[in-house]
Design a protein around this motif. Structure first.
Motif, mmCIF file in Angstrom:
data_model
loop_
_atom_site.group_PDB
_atom_site.id
_atom_site.type_symbol
_atom_site.label_atom_id
_atom_site.label_comp_id
_atom_site.label_asym_id
_atom_site.label_seq_id
_atom_site.Cartn_x
_atom_site.Cartn_y
_atom_site.Cartn_z
ATOM 1 N N THR A 1 0.807 -1.214 0.000
ATOM 2 C CA THR A 1 0.000 0.000 0.000
ATOM 3 C C THR A 1 0.846 1.272 0.000
ATOM 4 O O THR A 1 0.288 2.369 0.040
ATOM 5 N N LEU A 2 2.163 1.137 -0.044
ATOM 6 C CA LEU A 2 3.015 2.320 -0.141
ATOM 7 C C LEU A 2 2.764 3.009 -1.471
ATOM 8 O O LEU A 2 2.498 2.351 -2.479
ATOM 9 N N SER A 3 2.872 4.323 -1.476
ATOM 10 C CA SER A 3 2.699 5.062 -2.728
ATOM 11 C C SER A 3 3.868 4.746 -3.657
ATOM 12 O O SER A 3 4.880 4.189 -3.230
ATOM 13 N N GLY A 4 3.729 5.127 -4.897
ATOM 14 C CA GLY A 4 4.805 4.895 -5.860
ATOM 15 C C GLY A 4 6.096 5.559 -5.425
ATOM 16 O O GLY A 4 7.179 4.977 -5.521
ATOM 17 N N GLY A 5 6.006 6.799 -4.917
ATOM 18 C CA GLY A 5 7.190 7.504 -4.443
ATOM 19 C C GLY A 5 7.830 6.822 -3.248
ATOM 20 O O GLY A 5 9.056 6.737 -3.142
ATOM 21 N N GLU A 6 6.997 6.322 -2.343
ATOM 22 C CA GLU A 6 7.517 5.614 -1.170
ATOM 23 C C GLU A 6 8.179 4.301 -1.576
ATOM 24 O O GLU A 6 9.200 3.916 -1.013
ATOM 25 N N GLN A 7 7.620 3.633 -2.576
ATOM 26 C CA GLN A 7 8.249 2.422 -3.081
ATOM 27 C C GLN A 7 9.608 2.738 -3.705
ATOM 28 O O GLN A 7 10.558 1.974 -3.562
ATOM 29 N N GLN A 8 9.707 3.893 -4.364
ATOM 30 C CA GLN A 8 10.988 4.316 -4.940
ATOM 31 C C GLN A 8 12.006 4.591 -3.834
ATOM 32 O O GLN A 8 13.179 4.233 -3.954
ATOM 33 N N MET A 9 11.565 5.251 -2.752
ATOM 34 C CA MET A 9 12.460 5.512 -1.625
ATOM 35 C C MET A 9 12.964 4.202 -1.043
ATOM 36 O O MET A 9 14.147 4.066 -0.718
ATOM 37 N N LEU A 10 12.071 3.245 -0.924
ATOM 38 C CA LEU A 10 12.438 1.939 -0.397
ATOM 39 C C LEU A 10 13.468 1.268 -1.299
ATOM 40 O O LEU A 10 14.474 0.729 -0.828
ATOM 41 N N ALA A 11 13.249 1.346 -2.605
ATOM 42 C CA ALA A 11 14.203 0.763 -3.555
ATOM 43 C C ALA A 11 15.558 1.471 -3.472
ATOM 44 O O ALA A 11 16.612 0.824 -3.497
ATOM 45 N N MET A 12 15.547 2.798 -3.329
ATOM 46 C CA MET A 12 16.801 3.534 -3.204
ATOM 47 C C MET A 12 17.517 3.164 -1.908
ATOM 48 O O MET A 12 18.739 3.012 -1.881
ATOM 49 N N GLY A 13 16.748 3.012 -0.845
ATOM 50 C CA GLY A 13 17.337 2.599 0.429
ATOM 51 C C GLY A 13 18.020 1.258 0.318
ATOM 52 O O GLY A 13 19.122 1.058 0.830
ATOM 53 N N ARG A 14 17.390 0.351 -0.394
ATOM 54 C CA ARG A 14 18.006 -0.965 -0.616
ATOM 55 C C ARG A 14 19.300 -0.817 -1.408
ATOM 56 O O ARG A 14 20.287 -1.479 -1.113
ATOM 57 N N GLY A 15 19.296 0.064 -2.397
ATOM 58 C CA GLY A 15 20.498 0.284 -3.187
ATOM 59 C C GLY A 15 21.634 0.886 -2.373
ATOM 60 O O GLY A 15 22.800 0.565 -2.577
ATOM 61 N N LEU A 16 21.297 1.750 -1.430
ATOM 62 C CA LEU A 16 22.311 2.403 -0.595
ATOM 63 C C LEU A 16 22.968 1.453 0.393
ATOM 64 O O LEU A 16 24.025 1.760 0.941
ATOM 65 N N MET A 17 22.359 0.297 0.613
ATOM 66 C CA MET A 17 22.901 -0.656 1.566
ATOM 67 C C MET A 17 24.299 -1.132 1.190
ATOM 68 O O MET A 17 25.090 -1.496 2.046
ATOM 69 N N SER A 18 24.634 -1.111 -0.091
ATOM 70 C CA SER A 18 25.939 -1.614 -0.533
ATOM 71 C C SER A 18 27.015 -0.529 -0.565
ATOM 72 O O SER A 18 28.116 -0.764 -1.045
ATOM 73 N N LYS A 19 26.697 0.653 -0.054
ATOM 74 C CA LYS A 19 27.616 1.797 -0.044
ATOM 75 C C LYS A 19 28.206 2.051 -1.436
ATOM 76 O O LYS A 19 29.418 2.004 -1.633
ATOM 77 N N PRO A 20 27.353 2.299 -2.421
ATOM 78 C CA PRO A 20 27.862 2.494 -3.783
ATOM 79 C C PRO A 20 28.653 3.787 -3.912
ATOM 80 O O PRO A 20 28.407 4.752 -3.189
ATOM 81 N N LYS A 21 29.594 3.810 -4.830
ATOM 82 C CA LYS A 21 30.341 5.029 -5.127
ATOM 83 C C LYS A 21 29.545 5.941 -6.046
ATOM 84 O O LYS A 21 29.753 7.142 -6.063
ATOM 85 N N LEU A 22 28.644 5.367 -6.827
ATOM 86 C CA LEU A 22 27.837 6.135 -7.766
ATOM 87 C C LEU A 22 26.435 5.542 -7.806
ATOM 88 O O LEU A 22 26.264 4.334 -7.898
ATOM 89 N N CYS A 23 25.436 6.399 -7.716
ATOM 90 C CA CYS A 23 24.039 5.980 -7.858
ATOM 91 C C CYS A 23 23.472 6.686 -9.088
ATOM 92 O O CYS A 23 23.599 7.897 -9.206
ATOM 93 N N MET A 24 22.841 5.941 -9.956
ATOM 94 C CA MET A 24 22.195 6.522 -11.134
ATOM 95 C C MET A 24 20.721 6.177 -11.070
ATOM 96 O O MET A 24 20.362 5.034 -10.855
ATOM 97 N N PHE A 25 19.883 7.188 -11.214
ATOM 98 C CA PHE A 25 18.445 6.985 -11.144
ATOM 99 C C PHE A 25 17.808 7.425 -12.461
ATOM 100 O O PHE A 25 18.190 8.428 -13.035
ATOM 101 N N ASP A 26 16.859 6.649 -12.921
ATOM 102 C CA ASP A 26 16.143 6.969 -14.139
ATOM 103 C C ASP A 26 14.667 7.035 -13.794
ATOM 104 O O ASP A 26 14.107 6.099 -13.236
ATOM 105 N N GLU A 27 14.043 8.119 -14.111
ATOM 106 C CA GLU A 27 12.620 8.270 -13.832
ATOM 107 C C GLU A 27 11.904 8.759 -15.050
ATOM 108 O O GLU A 27 12.330 9.568 -15.799
#
Length: 83
Positions: free
Chosen positions: A57-83
């Motif tokens: 029931t999370l909104s689309g934006g909240e689901q995106q935040m959740l996905a970004m949070g998961r991506g940040l778990m690996s301590k990436p040097k570069l994050c690229m987002f496409d919307e």
């Protein structure tokens, strides 16, 4: 996923560690995203407000935040987002 859904329907608690967000969003009631043991709530505080909410029931934006949070778990040097 059908097996997990059937087990869950019987009232059995399942603890999942999963990297496929589609799978998580389809069967989980609650989600906790960790970044080296620290909750991602500091980065996305709105997710803390939604902690008791059904994942699907999370909104689309909240689901995106959740996905970004998961991506940040690996301590990436570069994050690229496409919307």
């Amino acid at each position: 996923m059908e097996l997990i859904t059937n087990i869950r329907a019987k009232g059995i608690t399942i603890f999942m560690i999963e990297h496929v967000m589609k799978a998580i969003m389809g069967v989980c009631d609650r989600i906790m995203v960790l970044h080296h043991g620290e909750k991602i709530y500091q980065t996305f505080p709105i997710l803390k407000e939604r902690a008791g909410q059904l994942a699907r029931t999370l909104s689309g934006g909240e689901q995106q935040m959740l996905a970004m949070g998961r991506g940040l778990m690996s301590k990436p040097k570069l994050c690229m987002f496409d919307e």
